[in-house]
Design an enzyme around this catalytic site. Structure first.
Site, mmCIF file in Angstrom:
data_model
loop_
_atom_site.group_PDB
_atom_site.id
_atom_site.type_symbol
_atom_site.label_atom_id
_atom_site.label_comp_id
_atom_site.label_asym_id
_atom_site.label_seq_id
_atom_site.Cartn_x
_atom_site.Cartn_y
_atom_site.Cartn_z
ATOM 1 N N HIS A 1 41.457 25.817 67.607
ATOM 2 C CA HIS A 1 40.716 26.302 68.769
ATOM 3 C C HIS A 1 41.217 25.591 70.019
ATOM 4 O O HIS A 1 41.247 24.360 70.078
ATOM 5 C CB HIS A 1 39.215 26.087 68.577
ATOM 6 C CG HIS A 1 38.645 26.996 67.535
ATOM 7 N ND1 HIS A 1 37.765 26.577 66.562
ATOM 8 C CD2 HIS A 1 38.839 28.326 67.328
ATOM 9 C CE1 HIS A 1 37.450 27.613 65.789
ATOM 10 N NE2 HIS A 1 38.087 28.678 66.227
ATOM 11 N N GLU B 1 39.468 22.553 72.085
ATOM 12 C CA GLU B 1 39.050 21.339 71.370
ATOM 13 C C GLU B 1 40.133 20.268 71.489
ATOM 14 O O GLU B 1 40.822 19.935 70.530
ATOM 15 C CB GLU B 1 38.724 21.720 69.911
ATOM 16 C CG GLU B 1 37.579 22.738 69.859
ATOM 17 C CD GLU B 1 37.397 23.427 68.507
ATOM 18 O OE1 GLU B 1 38.093 23.066 67.538
ATOM 19 O OE2 GLU B 1 36.553 24.346 68.435
ATOM 20 N N ARG C 1 39.185 29.627 73.882
ATOM 21 C CA ARG C 1 39.060 29.220 72.479
ATOM 22 C C ARG C 1 40.077 29.915 71.575
ATOM 23 O O ARG C 1 40.620 29.327 70.637
ATOM 24 C CB ARG C 1 37.640 29.552 72.027
ATOM 25 C CG ARG C 1 37.378 29.581 70.531
ATOM 26 C CD ARG C 1 35.942 30.035 70.292
ATOM 27 N NE ARG C 1 35.683 30.371 68.907
ATOM 28 C CZ ARG C 1 35.270 29.488 67.994
ATOM 29 N NH1 ARG C 1 35.112 28.230 68.298
ATOM 30 N NH2 ARG C 1 35.018 29.886 66.757
ATOM 31 N N HIS D 1 38.898 19.937 64.079
ATOM 32 C CA HIS D 1 38.221 20.659 65.161
ATOM 33 C C HIS D 1 37.322 19.682 65.924
ATOM 34 O O HIS D 1 37.206 18.516 65.585
ATOM 35 C CB HIS D 1 37.322 21.764 64.576
ATOM 36 C CG HIS D 1 38.063 22.909 63.971
ATOM 37 N ND1 HIS D 1 38.108 24.156 64.538
ATOM 38 C CD2 HIS D 1 38.792 23.004 62.826
ATOM 39 C CE1 HIS D 1 38.813 24.969 63.785
ATOM 40 N NE2 HIS D 1 39.254 24.307 62.732
ATOM 41 N N GLU E 1 34.926 18.120 62.201
ATOM 42 C CA GLU E 1 34.451 18.395 63.561
ATOM 43 C C GLU E 1 34.259 17.027 64.195
ATOM 44 O O GLU E 1 33.314 16.311 63.860
ATOM 45 C CB GLU E 1 33.123 19.174 63.553
ATOM 46 C CG GLU E 1 33.197 20.569 62.947
ATOM 47 C CD GLU E 1 33.773 21.616 63.907
ATOM 48 O OE1 GLU E 1 34.065 21.288 65.081
ATOM 49 O OE2 GLU E 1 33.937 22.769 63.460
#
Ligand SMILES: [Zn+2]
Length: 429
Positions: free
Chosen positions: A188, A191, A246, A316, A390
């Site tokens: 993405h 990020e 994104r 991510h 994440e």
């Protein structure tokens, strides 16, 4: 001056003007003055409905969860609202009785604050700055040519806009195929802490090989494939045009909207849940599985090297989660308990450095069901140790994590990654 020359000059002027317009159009940068990021805490069905209605009636950008469809009771919703609507949205939210806070007062100001004021030495690559694609590309060339004993690189294909996708293979050279780990960053585009981590990982691997016994053992026995930026077109776009982008940058004849979500485009329950078939959505699953050339290139690479790849790690941000399959179904993965034990060990190792708390578990049950993700796809292909990170934070800065947090974030993430790789190495299959 003859007539011919005059019209030549006139035509030249027109061409130059036209080029000027093109240059202005290309350089157009989206600004975010006065835009806000709200945190909403829906606890009633009415709250959920209201958020979905808002999303339908105006252009809002979901930071977390990733789209309006994924909003449910009892999960925090971080919502970026354009300046023109902030007052109205705030009033509506207040009237609904839903708990509402402001995470970011002014997105443009926060974007500028994300970058510190240091001017790095242009002769050395900075691992504590958010580097542009041009800088990362130069770094890929120089780091691989200056470490020929430990790194080799290969282009696995080009992006939609024609940029080469370089995979770095890090490990002690061997005449036979070694078991390996595949890691990608920057699926993405916005990020940025993710892409910073892949660069950090490569630096750490090179600088600690020979001194750190764990890293030395890993690179002697295994190879680590690193794809520093997966969605290069999108990443470049976030640096030069729209910081909040994104998706990929692919075009379709049937829509004026650009790009698909490269983490909804894998052939794993494709587009059945938590993904959108609307090309304008930020979670658009694409026109078919692997319709995005970047996804296809990586999928082809992993399929080609399937027998050697034992782990797949994808980085991510944000939310501080360590997730593993499945996300496209609530069913538990065959290796659920082992994957869970390893995730918990990795989270504990991560926490030991700066106290950063991670939550771990299968994607669907831990956050929400979402199909077409890379971790599920890799797992179903036979790559047992398949994890999605994440990274920081939990929303204070969201995608605009300050550069001052790159170092601590990467340091703690290294501990979790090394915990996983060491488990993989001890349990080769
Ligand atoms: Zn992501």
């Amino acid at each position: 001056m003859g007539i011919g020359e005059d019209s030549f000059t006139g035509n030249m002027m027109k061409i130059l003007l036209l080029l000027g317009f093109v240059a202005v159009a290309l350089a157009e940068v989206t600004r975010f003055d006065g835009e806000k990021v709200f945190r909403l805490k829906p606890v009633l069905d009415d709250h959920v409905l209201l958020i979905k209605e808002l999303a339908n009636s105006m252009e809002v950008d979901f930071w977390s969860p990733e789209s309006a469809d994924l909003v449910t009771i009892d999960i925090d919703v971080d919502l970026h609202v354009p300046a023109a609507h902030t007052d109205m949205v705030y009033t509506i939210l207040q009237q609904s009785g839903m708990e509402t806070g402001v995470l970011i007062e002014d997105l443009q100001a926060q974007m500028e604050e994300q970058l510190d004021n240091r001017t790095p030495d242009p002769r050395v690559h900075s691992y504590t700055k958010y580097n542009s694609w041009d800088k990362i590309q130069a770094w890929i060339s120089s780091i691989s040519s200056s470490n020929p004993d430990l790194i080799s690189r290969q282009v696995i294909g080009n992006t939609y806009e024609g940029r080469p996708m370089n995979v770095l293979k890090i490990g002690k050279k061997s005449s036979s195929t070694k078991p390996s780990i595949f890691m990608d960053c920057g699926i993405h585009a916005r990020e940025w802490i993710s892409t910073a981590f892949c660069q950090w990982f490569v630096k750490e691997a090179l600088s600690t090989y020979g001194s750190d016994s764990e890293m030395t053992g890993l690179l002697n026995q295994m190879d680590v494939y690193v794809l520093p930026v997966f969605n290069i077109d999108g990443y470049d776009f976030t640096h030069n045009s729209n910081r909040m982008w994104r998706k990929t940058r692919s075009r379709m004849y049937s829509s004026s909207c650009i790009g698909a979500d490269p983490n909804r485009n894998w052939n794993a329950g494709w587009c059945t849940t938590g993904a959108s078939s609307n090309p304008c959505s930020d979670t658009f699953c694409g026109s078919s599985p692997e319709s995005e050339i970047e996804v296809k290139n990586v999928a082809d690479f992993i399929r080609r090297n399937k027998s050697s790849i034992k782990a797949y790690l994808t980085i991510h941000s944000y939310s501080q989660l360590l997730l593993f399959p499945y996300s496209y179904t609530f069913e538990l993965a065959e290796h659920h308990s082992e994957l869970m034990t390893v995730a918990e060990g990795a989270s504990k190792a991560l926490r030991s450095l700066h106290g950063t708390q991670y939550t771990s578990g299968p994607g669907a049950a831990t956050i929400y069901p979402a199909a077409g993700g890379s971790d599920d796809w890799a797992y179903d292909l036979g790559v047992k140790y398949s994890y999605t990170f994440e990274l920081r934070d939990t929303g204070r800065y969201g995608f605009l994590l300050p550069e001052s947090q790159i170092k601590p974030t990467c340091e703690e993430t290294m501990l979790a990654v090394k915990y996983i790789t060491s488990h993989v190495q001890k349990n080769l299959y």
